[in-house]
Design a protein around this motif. Structure first.
Motif, PDB file in Angstrom:
ATOM      1  N   GLY A  18      19.224   8.387  33.924  1.00  0.00           N
ATOM      2  CA  GLY A  18      19.310   6.936  34.001  1.00  0.00           C
ATOM      3  C   GLY A  18      19.827   6.569  35.377  1.00  0.00           C
ATOM      4  N   GLU A  19      19.796   5.297  35.682  1.00  0.00           N
ATOM      5  CA  GLU A  19      20.289   4.838  36.978  1.00  0.00           C
ATOM      6  C   GLU A  19      21.810   4.766  36.943  1.00  0.00           C
ATOM      7  OE1 GLU A  19      18.238   3.012  39.754  1.00  0.00           O
ATOM      8  OE2 GLU A  19      16.899   4.571  39.033  1.00  0.00           O
ATOM      9  N   PRO A  20      22.511   5.443  37.856  1.00  0.00           N
ATOM     10  CA  PRO A  20      23.973   5.315  37.878  1.00  0.00           C
ATOM     11  C   PRO A  20      24.387   3.904  38.262  1.00  0.00           C
ATOM     12  CG  PRO A  20      23.189   6.564  39.779  1.00  0.00           C
ATOM     13  CD  PRO A  20      22.002   6.352  38.897  1.00  0.00           C
ATOM     14  N   ASP A  21      25.547   3.483  37.776  1.00  0.00           N
ATOM     15  CA  ASP A  21      26.044   2.137  38.103  1.00  0.00           C
ATOM     16  C   ASP A  21      26.310   2.005  39.599  1.00  0.00           C
ATOM     17  OD1 ASP A  21      25.952   1.446  35.430  1.00  0.00           O
ATOM     18  OD2 ASP A  21      28.002   2.125  35.048  1.00  0.00           O
ATOM     19  N   VAL A  22      26.858   3.059  40.174  1.00  0.00           N
ATOM     20  CA  VAL A  22      27.124   3.086  41.611  1.00  0.00           C
ATOM     21  C   VAL A  22      26.499   4.355  42.181  1.00  0.00           C
ATOM     22  CG1 VAL A  22      28.883   3.157  43.416  1.00  0.00           C
ATOM     23  CG2 VAL A  22      29.293   1.832  41.323  1.00  0.00           C
ATOM     24  N   TRP A  23      25.663   4.197  43.190  1.00  0.00           N
ATOM     25  CA  TRP A  23      25.007   5.360  43.784  1.00  0.00           C
ATOM     26  C   TRP A  23      25.979   6.055  44.737  1.00  0.00           C
ATOM     27  CZ3 TRP A  23      20.340   7.291  42.406  1.00  0.00           C
ATOM     28  CH2 TRP A  23      19.526   6.476  41.612  1.00  0.00           C
ATOM     29  N   ALA A  76       9.438  19.501  52.550  1.00  0.00           N
ATOM     30  CA  ALA A  76       9.104  18.078  52.601  1.00  0.00           C
ATOM     31  C   ALA A  76       9.435  17.443  51.247  1.00  0.00           C
ATOM     32  CB  ALA A  76       7.629  17.878  52.927  1.00  0.00           C
ATOM     33  N   HIS A  77      10.040  16.264  51.292  1.00  0.00           N
ATOM     34  CA  HIS A  77      10.471  15.563  50.090  1.00  0.00           C
ATOM     35  C   HIS A  77       9.685  14.264  49.930  1.00  0.00           C
ATOM     36  CE1 HIS A  77      14.307  17.840  49.271  1.00  0.00           C
ATOM     37  NE2 HIS A  77      14.049  18.224  50.510  1.00  0.00           N
ATOM     38  N   ALA A  78       9.274  13.967  48.710  1.00  0.00           N
ATOM     39  CA  ALA A  78       8.691  12.662  48.422  1.00  0.00           C
ATOM     40  C   ALA A  78       9.754  11.594  48.644  1.00  0.00           C
ATOM     41  CB  ALA A  78       8.177  12.613  46.986  1.00  0.00           C
ATOM     42  N   PRO A  79       9.358  10.332  48.909  1.00  0.00           N
ATOM     43  CA  PRO A  79      10.345   9.290  49.235  1.00  0.00           C
ATOM     44  C   PRO A  79      11.422   9.080  48.177  1.00  0.00           C
ATOM     45  CG  PRO A  79       8.127   8.554  49.784  1.00  0.00           C
ATOM     46  CD  PRO A  79       7.976   9.852  49.052  1.00  0.00           C
ATOM     47  N   ASP A  80      11.114   9.378  46.906  1.00  0.00           N
ATOM     48  CA  ASP A  80      12.099   9.160  45.847  1.00  0.00           C
ATOM     49  C   ASP A  80      12.784  10.454  45.407  1.00  0.00           C
ATOM     50  OD1 ASP A  80       9.932  10.355  44.669  1.00  0.00           O
ATOM     51  OD2 ASP A  80       9.678   8.873  43.078  1.00  0.00           O
ATOM     52  N   SER A  81      12.610  11.522  46.167  1.00  0.00           N
ATOM     53  CA  SER A  81      13.168  12.818  45.778  1.00  0.00           C
ATOM     54  C   SER A  81      14.686  12.765  45.649  1.00  0.00           C
ATOM     55  CB  SER A  81      12.764  13.891  46.793  1.00  0.00           C
ATOM     56  OG  SER A  81      13.445  15.104  46.566  1.00  0.00           O
ATOM     57  N   LEU A  82      15.366  12.278  46.670  1.00  0.00           N
ATOM     58  CA  LEU A  82      16.835  12.249  46.643  1.00  0.00           C
ATOM     59  C   LEU A  82      17.344  11.357  45.520  1.00  0.00           C
ATOM     60  CD1 LEU A  82      19.490  13.114  47.917  1.00  0.00           C
ATOM     61  CD2 LEU A  82      19.273  11.219  49.535  1.00  0.00           C
ATOM     62  N   ARG A  83      16.695  10.224  45.320  1.00  0.00           N
ATOM     63  CA  ARG A  83      17.088   9.305  44.241  1.00  0.00           C
ATOM     64  C   ARG A  83      17.046  10.022  42.882  1.00  0.00           C
ATOM     65  NH1 ARG A  83      16.124   3.529  42.773  1.00  0.00           N
ATOM     66  NH2 ARG A  83      15.454   3.134  44.905  1.00  0.00           N
ATOM     67  N   HIS A  84      15.963  10.755  42.621  1.00  0.00           N
ATOM     68  CA  HIS A  84      15.817  11.427  41.331  1.00  0.00           C
ATOM     69  C   HIS A  84      16.798  12.584  41.184  1.00  0.00           C
ATOM     70  CE1 HIS A  84      11.445   9.895  40.533  1.00  0.00           C
ATOM     71  NE2 HIS A  84      12.349   8.944  40.546  1.00  0.00           N
ATOM     72  N   LEU A  85      17.032  13.327  42.280  1.00  0.00           N
ATOM     73  CA  LEU A  85      17.985  14.432  42.225  1.00  0.00           C
ATOM     74  C   LEU A  85      19.380  13.923  41.884  1.00  0.00           C
ATOM     75  CD1 LEU A  85      16.845  16.445  45.377  1.00  0.00           C
ATOM     76  CD2 LEU A  85      16.845  17.320  43.040  1.00  0.00           C
ATOM     77  N   VAL A  86      19.821  12.876  42.576  1.00  0.00           N
ATOM     78  CA  VAL A  86      21.164  12.345  42.361  1.00  0.00           C
ATOM     79  C   VAL A  86      21.283  11.735  40.969  1.00  0.00           C
ATOM     80  CG1 VAL A  86      22.818  10.598  43.115  1.00  0.00           C
ATOM     81  CG2 VAL A  86      21.624  11.998  44.810  1.00  0.00           C
ATOM     82  N   ALA A  87      20.269  11.007  40.538  1.00  0.00           N
ATOM     83  CA  ALA A  87      20.320  10.399  39.206  1.00  0.00           C
ATOM     84  C   ALA A  87      20.439  11.463  38.125  1.00  0.00           C
ATOM     85  CB  ALA A  87      19.082   9.537  38.984  1.00  0.00           C
ATOM     86  N   GLN A 121      13.773   8.806  53.072  1.00  0.00           N
ATOM     87  CA  GLN A 121      14.213   8.734  51.680  1.00  0.00           C
ATOM     88  C   GLN A 121      14.606   7.315  51.274  1.00  0.00           C
ATOM     89  OE1 GLN A 121      14.260  11.270  49.129  1.00  0.00           O
ATOM     90  NE2 GLN A 121      12.809  11.903  50.734  1.00  0.00           N
ATOM     91  N   ASP A 122      14.054   6.886  50.140  1.00  0.00           N
ATOM     92  CA  ASP A 122      14.356   5.577  49.577  1.00  0.00           C
ATOM     93  C   ASP A 122      15.553   5.734  48.642  1.00  0.00           C
ATOM     94  OD1 ASP A 122      14.345   3.021  48.558  1.00  0.00           O
ATOM     95  OD2 ASP A 122      12.660   3.382  47.200  1.00  0.00           O
ATOM     96  N   TYR A 123      16.732   5.740  49.214  1.00  0.00           N
ATOM     97  CA  TYR A 123      17.947   6.001  48.430  1.00  0.00           C
ATOM     98  C   TYR A 123      18.846   4.775  48.452  1.00  0.00           C
ATOM     99  CZ  TYR A 123      22.126   8.285  46.671  1.00  0.00           C
ATOM    100  OH  TYR A 123      23.224   8.617  45.924  1.00  0.00           O
ATOM    101  N   PRO A 124      19.278   4.279  47.284  1.00  0.00           N
ATOM    102  CA  PRO A 124      20.053   3.035  47.234  1.00  0.00           C
ATOM    103  C   PRO A 124      21.471   3.157  47.791  1.00  0.00           C
ATOM    104  CG  PRO A 124      19.020   3.534  45.113  1.00  0.00           C
ATOM    105  CD  PRO A 124      18.911   4.752  45.948  1.00  0.00           C
ATOM    106  N   GLY A 125      22.023   4.376  47.821  1.00  0.00           N
ATOM    107  CA  GLY A 125      23.379   4.555  48.308  1.00  0.00           C
ATOM    108  C   GLY A 125      23.406   4.959  49.775  1.00  0.00           C
ATOM    109  N   ARG A 126      24.571   5.388  50.231  1.00  0.00           N
ATOM    110  CA  ARG A 126      24.733   5.812  51.626  1.00  0.00           C
ATOM    111  C   ARG A 126      24.308   7.270  51.748  1.00  0.00           C
ATOM    112  NH1 ARG A 126      29.063   8.068  54.356  1.00  0.00           N
ATOM    113  NH2 ARG A 126      30.442   7.722  52.569  1.00  0.00           N
TER     114      ARG A 126
END
Length: 398
Positions: free
Chosen positions: A42-47, A151-162, A73-78
């Motif tokens: 799921g999406e964390p409250d705070v990235w 090479a990482h897809a643009p949402d790779s980091l987002r999915h890994l962290v989530a 990378q399209d990542y919502p956090g820092r």
């Protein structure tokens, strides 16, 4: 009488091989299944903040295909990227800076350890140590350790962290999809991942109470606190197979780890010729066997029993008129090919490659023996101009 005894021996050996394959099919954590994707998330409250660490040594040939994907990378956090130039002679560092200026995206820091790794450190882990030291000043909650050819897809980091955040994992690692363009890559690469999964069944890795531990070094998301608790990378500084050593150190420290197949992470490094793939496998195969001749002998015997006996039994049964040998060998071969089909599908390869697995396994057997020979000649565990000693031959930092 002699021929009868010979045929009887073939029948018994073929029967043992079939039993081994039935056990592998049902009792080895269903290693052959390829549906082990990232855990539900799921999406964390705070990235949380992430620092990406890329150790690189003479990687100018692959960097244009990999580094821009990290910066994008399209990542919502820092998040920011640290590329550690490990004594490159091909302008890797300068190229990385030029790519960052051209593509923009996440902040990039290019730095170097400034010296050769001291005794007891591999070059990659010495570079990772320097990168973690730089990242620590930013106070990240997670570290993404990724190789320069990934090479990482643009949402790779987002999915890994989530997945890590919502699943409570200290390590989330993905086995990057390796390149399969040349004929040798198509024959050898899917088998490489298949054998790895057989050795380290992915489903067992994710269980807290299981001893099995492994990661894939091309893509390892590591919680910073877990890295500090497990003393990463100091505790594994001499490890040639550093990804497995990292996972073992984290799991032994009470961490929760996960490994699966990637659908957003790809290796761009080409292995067009057999000798390229041979070098990739043989440089660390004997290290996997702990440089032990007895373990090597057992591994060779095991590979022969499991992978080579079935087709030999079919041929021997056909020539010697033994239906039992041919049937038992054929059934073992059929189970073998059936377990290989999912991996071939994962790599988009034709199913007719499945019956060729005994031939591919024979290549891996020879690569493993060659790895031992190279080690005893002082040329084992060599990578990009460096040759590493076995762990018990290096000084202990205490």
């Amino acid at each position: 009488m002699g021929q009868t005894a010979h045929v009887s021996a073939v029948v018994w050996i073929a029967a043992v091989s079939l039993v081994a394959w039935l056990w592998l099919l049902l009792g080895r954590g269903f290693f052959w299944r390829t549906d082990v994707g990232l855990p539900p998330r799921g999406e964390p409250d705070v990235w949380p903040s992430v620092c990406v660490i890329v150790p690189a040594r003479d990687e100018a040939a692959v960097l244009p295909a990999s580094l821009p994907s990290l910066l994008a990378q399209d990542y919502p956090g820092r998040a920011e990227v640290f590329l550690i130039d490990d004594g490159s002679s091909d302008g890797t560092g300068e190229l990385a800076r030029a790519l960052a200026r051209r593509h923009g995206g996440l902040p990039l820091t290019v730095d170097s350890p400034g010296c050769e790794p001291p005794a007891g450190w591999t070059g990659k882990l010495w570079a990772v140590r320097h990168g973690i030291g730089l990242a620590r000043a930013r106070g990240p909650e997670y570290l993404l350790l990724t190789d320069a050819d990934i090479a990482h897809a643009p949402d790779s980091l987002r999915h890994l962290v989530a997945s890590a955040r919502t699943g409570g994992f200290d390590v989330v690692s993905q086995m990057a999809r390796l390149r399969t363009r040349s004929p040798w890559e198509r024959l050898v690469v899917p088998a490489f991942v298949y054998f790895f999964a057989q050795l380290y069944p992915f489903r067992r890795i994710g269980r807290r109470n299981a001893r099995t531990a492994a990661a894939a070094g091309g893509c390892v998301l590591l919680r910073a606190e877990a890295a500090e608790r497990a003393r990463i990378p100091q505790a594994i500084r001499h490890a040639v197979i550093d990804d497995v050593a990292l996972a073992r150190a984290v799991k032994d420290g009470g961490g929760h780890i996960w490994l699966g197949l990637a659908d957003r992470v790809d290796s761009v490094r080409p292995y067009p010729r057999l000798r390229d793939l041979w070098r990739m496998v043989s440089r660390s195969a004997y290290t996997q066997l702990r440089h032990n001749p007895l373990v090597l002998a057992g591994t060779v015997a095991g590979l022969a029993l499991v992978y080579l006996v079935p087709p030999v039994a079919v041929a021997a049964g056909a020539v010697g008129g033994s239906a039992a040998a041919a049937v038992l060998g054929g059934l073992a071969w059929l189970v073998m090919a059936g377990t290989y089909l999912p991996m071939l599908r994962h790599y988009g390869q034709p199913p007719w490659l499945a019956p060729l697995l005994p031939f591919t396994a024979s290549l891996y057997l020879l690569m493993t023996v060659d790895s031992a020979v190279r080690h005893h000649r002082g040329r084992g565990a060599a990578w990009k101009g460096r040759t590493y000693a076995r762990p018990d031959a290096v000084p202990d930092e205490g």
